[in-house]
Design a protein around this motif. Structure first.
Motif, PDB file in Angstrom:
ATOM      1  N   SER A 225       0.753  -1.361   0.013  1.00  0.00           N
ATOM      2  CA  SER A 225      -0.163  -0.080  -0.021  1.00  0.00           C
ATOM      3  C   SER A 225       0.921   1.367  -0.290  1.00  0.00           C
ATOM      4  CB  SER A 225      -0.740  -0.018   1.192  1.00  0.00           C
ATOM      5  OG  SER A 225      -1.894  -1.137   1.205  1.00  0.00           O
ATOM      6  N   TYR A 226       1.829   1.136   0.834  1.00  0.00           N
ATOM      7  CA  TYR A 226       2.751   2.222   0.982  1.00  0.00           C
ATOM      8  C   TYR A 226       3.546   2.409  -0.379  1.00  0.00           C
ATOM      9  CZ  TYR A 226       5.129   6.679   2.738  1.00  0.00           C
ATOM     10  OH  TYR A 226       5.625   7.727   2.768  1.00  0.00           O
ATOM     11  N   GLU A 227       3.968   1.425  -0.852  1.00  0.00           N
ATOM     12  CA  GLU A 227       5.088   1.370  -2.008  1.00  0.00           C
ATOM     13  C   GLU A 227       4.159   1.932  -3.256  1.00  0.00           C
ATOM     14  OE1 GLU A 227       8.086  -2.467  -1.182  1.00  0.00           O
ATOM     15  OE2 GLU A 227       5.966  -2.685  -2.162  1.00  0.00           O
ATOM     16  N   GLN A 228       3.110   1.577  -3.355  1.00  0.00           N
ATOM     17  CA  GLN A 228       2.264   2.185  -4.350  1.00  0.00           C
ATOM     18  C   GLN A 228       1.888   3.707  -4.179  1.00  0.00           C
ATOM     19  OE1 GLN A 228      -1.253  -0.319  -4.427  1.00  0.00           O
ATOM     20  NE2 GLN A 228      -0.521  -1.986  -5.177  1.00  0.00           N
ATOM     21  N   TYR A 229       1.768   4.014  -2.875  1.00  0.00           N
ATOM     22  CA  TYR A 229       1.618   5.507  -2.673  1.00  0.00           C
ATOM     23  C   TYR A 229       2.927   6.264  -2.916  1.00  0.00           C
ATOM     24  CZ  TYR A 229       1.066   9.731   0.235  1.00  0.00           C
ATOM     25  OH  TYR A 229       0.829  11.015   0.704  1.00  0.00           O
ATOM     26  N   GLN A 230       4.161   5.780  -2.972  1.00  0.00           N
ATOM     27  CA  GLN A 230       5.176   6.214  -3.372  1.00  0.00           C
ATOM     28  C   GLN A 230       5.567   6.585  -4.610  1.00  0.00           C
ATOM     29  OE1 GLN A 230       7.908   3.188  -1.035  1.00  0.00           O
ATOM     30  NE2 GLN A 230       8.931   4.852  -0.356  1.00  0.00           N
ATOM     31  N   ARG A 231       5.071   5.470  -5.278  1.00  0.00           N
ATOM     32  CA  ARG A 231       5.157   5.531  -6.879  1.00  0.00           C
ATOM     33  C   ARG A 231       4.178   6.687  -7.551  1.00  0.00           C
ATOM     34  NH1 ARG A 231       5.912  -0.090  -6.247  1.00  0.00           N
ATOM     35  NH2 ARG A 231       3.791  -0.705  -6.730  1.00  0.00           N
ATOM     36  N   ARG A 232       2.931   6.903  -6.639  1.00  0.00           N
ATOM     37  CA  ARG A 232       1.877   7.843  -7.092  1.00  0.00           C
ATOM     38  C   ARG A 232       1.974   9.107  -6.863  1.00  0.00           C
ATOM     39  NH1 ARG A 232      -1.755   5.478  -4.777  1.00  0.00           N
ATOM     40  NH2 ARG A 232      -2.259   6.930  -3.142  1.00  0.00           N
ATOM     41  N   VAL A 233       2.656   9.354  -5.692  1.00  0.00           N
ATOM     42  CA  VAL A 233       2.668  10.911  -5.131  1.00  0.00           C
ATOM     43  C   VAL A 233       4.191  11.079  -4.664  1.00  0.00           C
ATOM     44  CG1 VAL A 233       2.003  12.252  -3.077  1.00  0.00           C
ATOM     45  CG2 VAL A 233       0.388  10.357  -4.126  1.00  0.00           C
ATOM     46  N   PRO A 234       4.503  12.372  -5.274  1.00  0.00           N
ATOM     47  CA  PRO A 234       5.857  13.025  -4.908  1.00  0.00           C
ATOM     48  C   PRO A 234       6.267  12.970  -3.585  1.00  0.00           C
ATOM     49  CG  PRO A 234       4.671  14.700  -5.847  1.00  0.00           C
ATOM     50  CD  PRO A 234       3.763  13.589  -5.918  1.00  0.00           C
ATOM     51  N   MET A 235       7.517  13.102  -3.126  1.00  0.00           N
ATOM     52  CA  MET A 235       7.758  13.228  -2.026  1.00  0.00           C
ATOM     53  C   MET A 235       7.612  14.732  -1.149  1.00  0.00           C
ATOM     54  SD  MET A 235      11.836  12.514  -0.367  1.00  0.00           S
ATOM     55  CE  MET A 235      11.927  11.086  -1.025  1.00  0.00           C
ATOM     56  N   LEU A 236       8.153  15.640  -1.879  1.00  0.00           N
ATOM     57  CA  LEU A 236       8.094  16.995  -1.389  1.00  0.00           C
ATOM     58  C   LEU A 236       7.693  18.019  -2.174  1.00  0.00           C
ATOM     59  CD1 LEU A 236      11.632  17.002   0.666  1.00  0.00           C
ATOM     60  CD2 LEU A 236       9.265  17.046   1.642  1.00  0.00           C
ATOM     61  N   LEU A 237       7.808  17.650  -3.658  1.00  0.00           N
ATOM     62  CA  LEU A 237       7.602  18.837  -4.624  1.00  0.00           C
ATOM     63  C   LEU A 237       6.425  18.552  -5.589  1.00  0.00           C
ATOM     64  CD1 LEU A 237      11.371  19.750  -5.772  1.00  0.00           C
ATOM     65  CD2 LEU A 237       9.860  20.994  -3.931  1.00  0.00           C
ATOM     66  N   PRO A 238       5.221  19.101  -5.394  1.00  0.00           N
ATOM     67  CA  PRO A 238       4.125  18.619  -5.998  1.00  0.00           C
ATOM     68  C   PRO A 238       4.325  18.538  -7.568  1.00  0.00           C
ATOM     69  CG  PRO A 238       3.495  20.173  -4.257  1.00  0.00           C
ATOM     70  CD  PRO A 238       5.019  20.233  -4.539  1.00  0.00           C
ATOM     71  N   GLY A 239       3.895  17.593  -8.179  1.00  0.00           N
ATOM     72  CA  GLY A 239       3.932  17.451  -9.642  1.00  0.00           C
ATOM     73  C   GLY A 239       5.061  16.833 -10.202  1.00  0.00           C
ATOM     74  N   ARG A 240       5.995  16.343  -9.294  1.00  0.00           N
ATOM     75  CA  ARG A 240       7.196  15.636  -9.611  1.00  0.00           C
ATOM     76  C   ARG A 240       7.086  14.117  -9.123  1.00  0.00           C
ATOM     77  NH1 ARG A 240      11.898  18.719 -10.884  1.00  0.00           N
ATOM     78  NH2 ARG A 240      12.958  16.824 -10.261  1.00  0.00           N
ATOM     79  N   ARG A 241       7.445  13.088 -10.281  1.00  0.00           N
ATOM     80  CA  ARG A 241       7.386  11.797  -9.740  1.00  0.00           C
ATOM     81  C   ARG A 241       8.620  11.104  -9.832  1.00  0.00           C
ATOM     82  NH1 ARG A 241       3.291  13.792  -8.954  1.00  0.00           N
ATOM     83  NH2 ARG A 241       0.966  12.783  -9.318  1.00  0.00           N
TER      84      ARG A 241
END
Length: 246
Positions: A225-241
């Motif tokens: 669940s968290y691994e998928q979240y990591q792939r879907r949502v950037p760490m600190l900068l919105p819009g970056r993957r």
């Protein structure tokens, strides 16, 4: 009686953490507190640098080591499990207050914005940082984060159950909005002094390292669940993957 004492302990730790956060606001904005980040210089620059380095290192070690699962397991051998989070909050507040009260200003200005529009813009970003910090604590269950839920459930003689993994609000944009808030607070200032630059730089490095440790623990707890979240949502900068600051 034991449940009542632990409840009072948890509430007291929470009150201290709120006061510490308010002191941090004054410390970083040079307002209202007896000693702030840019107070008058009292020590030689080299001496001040190493004192501040030690204070920041102490906070980083305390804040990270006590948050690791292995330390939590060791800790509950000596204190009730329901008071573990409150104790973490208390010691984190203590480390911060030691940092604030014994910080050694270093003098010198790295940059300064004199235009009114520039000052307003940066102070607005700074205020947004504080607002983000406060809102985020409620998005991820404020009472759980500060140990109140744990002691309250114990007071009611109810079992503590782990919260489900969710991604509300800001967590749809970045994985660590709390850290985004702190980075805005550290860096968004019209005047960047040597003291503030050291404070902001070292804590930024700490945050980037802490994210790696924290996310490893989150993967261990929540798995795919968290691994998928990591792939879907950037760490600190919105819009970056991508990796790194993303």
């Amino acid at each position: 009686m034991k449940r009542f004492i632990i409840l009072l302990y948890g509430m007291g730790c929470y009150a201290i953490s709120v006061l510490t956060l308010l002191y941090a606001l004054g410390f970083l904005t040079n307002l209202f507190v007896p000693k702030s980040i840019d107070a008058p210089v009292t020590r030689a620059p080299t001496e001040a640098f190493f004192i501040n380095l030690g204070l920041l290192s102490l906070f980083a070690v305390q804040h990270s080591v006590m948050a690791r699962p292995f330390f939590k397991r060791w800790c509950i051998q000596w204190i009730p499990a329901t008071a573990e989070r409150s104790s973490y909050v208390l010691l984190s507040s203590g480390a911060l207050m030691l940092l604030f009260r014994t910080w050694q200003p270093m003098g010198g200005i790295i940059w300064q914005l004199d235009s009114l529009s520039g000052q307003i813009s940066l102070w607005t970003l700074n205020a947004l940082g504080w607002i983000t910090i406060v809102i985020t604590t409620f998005l991820i269950h404020h009472a759980e984060m500060f140990g109140l839920r744990q002691v309250w459930l114990f007071w009611q003689a109810k079992s503590h159950t782990a919260l489900h993994f969710t991604t509300p609000g800001f967590y749809q944009w970045v994985r660590h909005p709390l850290y985004v808030g702190w980075l805005l607070v550290f860096w968004a200032a019209p005047t960047m002094t040597t003291s503030r630059l050291m404070f902001a730089s070292l804590l930024t490095v700490y945050i980037l390292a802490a994210i790696r440790w924290e996310e490893k623990d989150l993967v261990d707890i929540h798995g795919t669940s968290y691994e998928q979240y990591q792939r879907r949502v950037p760490m600190l900068l919105p819009g970056r993957r991508k990796s790194g600051l993303s």
